[in-house]
Scaffold this active site. Structure first.
Site, short mmCIF file in Angstrom:
data_model
loop_
_atom_site.label_atom_id
_atom_site.label_comp_id
_atom_site.label_asym_id
_atom_site.label_seq_id
_atom_site.Cartn_x
_atom_site.Cartn_y
_atom_site.Cartn_z
CG HIS A 71 -2.24 -5.35 -24.69
ND1 HIS A 71 -2.97 -4.42 -23.98
CD2 HIS A 71 -2.86 -5.49 -25.88
CE1 HIS A 71 -4.01 -4.03 -24.72
NE2 HIS A 71 -3.96 -4.65 -25.86
CG ASP A 193 -11.47 -4.67 -22.09
OD1 ASP A 193 -12.20 -4.01 -22.84
OD2 ASP A 193 -10.87 -5.71 -22.46
CG HIS A 366 -11.71 -7.31 -25.63
ND1 HIS A 366 -10.95 -6.30 -25.08
CD2 HIS A 366 -11.35 -7.38 -26.94
CE1 HIS A 366 -10.16 -5.79 -26.00
NE2 HIS A 366 -10.38 -6.42 -27.14
CG HIS A 388 -10.29 -0.84 -24.51
ND1 HIS A 388 -10.87 -1.74 -25.36
CD2 HIS A 388 -9.05 -0.63 -24.99
CE1 HIS A 388 -10.00 -2.08 -26.30
NE2 HIS A 388 -8.89 -1.41 -26.09
#
Lengths: 553, 553
Positions: A71, A193, A366, A388
């Site tokens: 992204h 993530d 998130h 991440h």
């Protein structure tokens, strides 16, 4: 056929915030996932950006087949211009992501030389051994993707940054079906993530912000000025939508806000009728209650739009009594004081300010704990590696995988530089490869290193004292000086006594040396430095940097 | 008799966090409430402490009758040694508060000269015109008080820092009855703590921490290491209580932790049997599961106990695999990154860490919205002035008073330095008095000012370049140099070209000046500086501080 092992090589983003970049290597192919910057810590004085050290990629230049972008956020694409200068590989990403990369490359005059490939979510890019599939996810920027890397020994699923938003603004929900299907077929490794793993429950949908905005804007008497992240196109859309209900014109303020809104409109991700957008110069042609300004500066950055308006230094926008300010963002850790400063200043000016503590005006991009559990449960990976996040997030994400029933030996809490090697029957953390940070300062990339930074910290703490003296080596005498220059240590005009003491001590030390035939510059300087340092610490309990300069005449 | 007006003079703490100090003046009497420090902002490089400028008190020295302390936190008592050096007045506070002040004065060798007066909550100190009543409140340090200042024109109620804890650890609840009674009799002005006005609902009782601690400690396999605020004696008590259930010995680590626990035990505020406390040197004489360590460093301060343990630089404590760390505190705004760094490091070492995001392990010491509403409702003041908070907090606290029905003209959102003058029939914000910050750096108090700080910031950003050259004014020629010294700008050994360019530019500029008979040092230096600055900005887009030094031989 004996299959070779697959290497997962995190070059950034694990055990740290930002500069996300991961290499995946199988035989003679390396693909790179993302290529982001991080922002300097507060003790990295003067540094503008931090980019990843890609020595590993340069050492394996011929293998590197492409850069695949999940992204368009800075921590995933920000370092691309710096990296492509060193290794010019094809870049793949959704149309919006590539649009934002183009913008960057244009600024660096690199657009014509670059190989940019916009793809659609769902597309598959086939290399020799590896095939990379883009899978739609939801996040705080449009057109975000997870990547499924199909390899001869199994599939790696890298979620990119994501949340599960069942009601996204553009109606394009996350492709959970494809993820479920991959899970069914068998996923070798899940990389997911970890940002919000410490938050219980499920993140809120972006949609709820629209309801709040609507209510707030419907009551506004004057201009509405919203600060938000320039990359949050869905947020922009919601602000614009709520504003247009009340016939407000939209003004974009701040370079990144103008750039990104233009890219997003050009590519069809942001829908605002032309007649509803006006230039900042035309602000005064409309009544205040017909204006909405969308500006940068939601992190309280002193040079960005919001701070400039608050402190009266904005070129086009000065505060009006009926202005309503909305800070539609969360302070990133470390920025809370800056944001608070702007809020205080706006209140001092007597205007209304709405921010996260007061209204539901921001949601995170998130996944929270329950969303992560869903992904783990759908994917049922053989191996898991959290990505991440700071180490605490990675650790908690690994704990979550264990609680869901994974075996400890199949969960890998690794940090930047630690290689995970997966063969058909096992996975192990093997070697460490070279990784690191490269500082960007002005137009210098990598010329400021740790020594320079250490000197900046020393200078910052207690300033400096320079002692200059001219010596005649033949007559063994001082010709001129010592002269003293100080900065950042003490206000010299009010400290004549101390300045004179420094001169005395330096002079005495030099004369002793000259009297003893000590003429080696290094020795002479070292002794002067030491004596002056002792004097100053004794008198002030401070340790300024002391620089003796001895000239030979 | 015509009554004079009463002046409320905030000398610190309004529109800022910390350095709380307020003067209240009636005729020839001034009393001072609190005298705290604040901590330096992150751009106040090298500064250790910030204390209030008390010029107003010094200008009115003869009027100042006493310093009245609400409680023993640093932001309320930390500046006392610096202030008493300038104006030695009697100090009043509860036994614990005075005990903590004593500690400070001892360190400054000022104890014998000071006039310290411990009082009991409920006591009244009568001066000529003013009488100061101490009223028990609950807060995150024991023996906190509100002050009712009885004046000829009415009563001022200053809450100090407080929360309403119905089940405090020491069983001593806030004296709401006395506050209600004062409200009944009529309060002229309420000054109340605004810290948590943005938080909805009611703060939690300190007692709930005990339950969490109990559960966590009951499951701990090895040592328990708790970082908390050294001043939170009730927290210490709860940690000790929970530990003693499991026969753990208590170790205090860190200077302030040792100091304050000693004071608190001596004065009877902390109850731990002597045999349950051991010295840090005796740690190894007990099994790990019989040890609880209470340490400083809950804010992630790099030099405090917790960080030292995490990074392996603690003199007495090194990490063991079964250690359980508890951070029983919230990060103060600005400290979140530091705290996160310590948590990450502890996790890397493989130990367990429990912190606020994971368990109910900390509660705030300041009243939330509903508690504030209760106080306003009981006190029903004629005038209201929010204190203790950034401007946003003061603003929201004023809004709260308005929502409860106060008239806008009776609510005063003032900042440090703005005087509120109250006469029998009205209150107005009148003059501004001189206030400010004084920086403590090493043993210097006030010798580092804004110019020195600006220089430190300049040096920190891009470092410095010093150019030294010796000139013979009679022959109009350069005798030696230019020599270049740089620090924090660029790594000189790798930038020979640039260094040589600096020399060339400096030499050329000087030769032009000498050729044109320009010998004024300031002009010469100014021209060299400007040319070199231009060169460096052009080549690097950086602006190091450039210092030309020209010696006349």
């Amino acid at each position: 056929m004996i299959k070779e092992s697959l290497k997962i090589i995190p070059l950034g983003g694990l055990g740290e915030i930002g500069k996300n970049i991961t290499a995946i290597e199988y035989k003679d192919e390396i693909i790179v996932i993302d290529c982001g910057i991080s922002f300097p810590d507060e003790d990295m004085y003067g540094i503008d950006l931090v980019i990843p050290d890609i020595k590993y990629l340069l050492d394996n230049k011929n293998k590197v087949k492409g850069l695949f972008l999940t992204h368009g956020h800075e921590d995933h694409i920000g370092a691309i211009p710096y990296i492509l200068k060193q290794i010019n590989i094809p870049v793949y990403g959704t149309k919006l992501t590539i649009g934002l990369v183009k913008n960057k490359l244009k600024e660096h005059n690199m657009l014509s030389k670059s190989n940019l490939n916009p793809i659609r979510p769902g597309e598959l890019i086939k290399l020799d051994e590896l095939a990379i599939e883009f899978i739609r996810v939801t996040h705080s920027i449009a057109e975000s993707c997870a990547l499924a890397i199909h390899t001869p020994i199994g599939t790696v699923l890298h979620t990119g940054d994501f949340k599960i938003d069942y009601t996204p603004i553009d109606g394009k929900v996350m492709d959970l079906n494809r993820i479920a299907q991959l899970g069914q077929e068998g996923v070798l490794l899940l990389m997911a993530d970890s940002t919000n793993v410490e938050r219980a429950g499920h993140s809120l949908s972006e949609k709820i912000i629209g309801e709040t905005l609507n209510r707030i804007i419907s009551n506004a008497k004057g201009r509405v000025i919203v600060a938000t992240f320039a990359s949050n196109i869905h947020r922009m859309q919601q602000i614009a939508d709520a504003s247009m209900i009340y016939d407000r014109k939209i003004v974009f303020s701040g370079r990144s806000m103008e750039n990104i809104s233009n890219v997003a409109m050009d590519l069809g991700y942001l829908h605002i009728p032309e007649e509803s957008i006006i230039g900042i110069e035309d602000l005064n042609r409309y009544p205040s209650d017909k204006i909405t300004i969308i500006t940068t500066g939601s992190q309280g950055e002193p040079m960005a739009g919001l701070s400039r308006i608050a402190y009266g230094s904005h070129r086009h926008i000065s505060i009006e009594q009926d202005d309503l300010f909305i800070i539609s963002a969360s302070p990133i850790p470390g920025n809370d004081k800056l944001v608070s400063r702007v809020i205080n200043q706006l209140y001092r000016k007597g205007v209304e300010v709405i921010y996260e503590d007061l209204e539901e005006i921001h949601v995170s991009g998130h996944a929270y704990k329950e969303e992560l559990k869903l992904i783990h449960t759908l994917v049922k990976p053989k191996y898991f590696m959290p990505v991440h996040g700071e180490y605490r997030h990675l650790k908690h994400h690994s704990d979550l995988a264990l609680k869901l029933g994974m075996d400890k030996s199949n969960v890998f809490t690794l940090e930047t530089g630690q290689v995970l090697e997966i063969s058909q029957d096992k996975a192990i953390a093997t070697e460490k490869v070279h990784t690191g940070v490269v500082f960007v300062d002005g137009i210098g990339v990598g010329d400021v290193g740790n020594i320079v930074l250490r000197d900046r910290r020393d200078l910052a703490r207690d300033g400096m004292v320079t002692i200059v003296v001219a010596i005649n080596k033949e007559t063994y005498s001082i010709v001129s000086g010592p002269d003293i220059i100080t900065r950042g240590f003490i206000y010299a005009r009010e400290s004549e006594n101390l300045i004179n003491k420094i001169k005395d001590v330096a002079k005495e030390e030099i004369e002793i040396c000259l009297g003893n035939n000590i003429l080696e510059w290094q020795v002479l300087k070292g002794r002067v430095r030491k004596s002056v340092e002792q004097l100053l610490y004794h008198k002030t309990k401070r340790r300024p940097s002391v620089f003796p300069i001895i000239m030979d005449i």
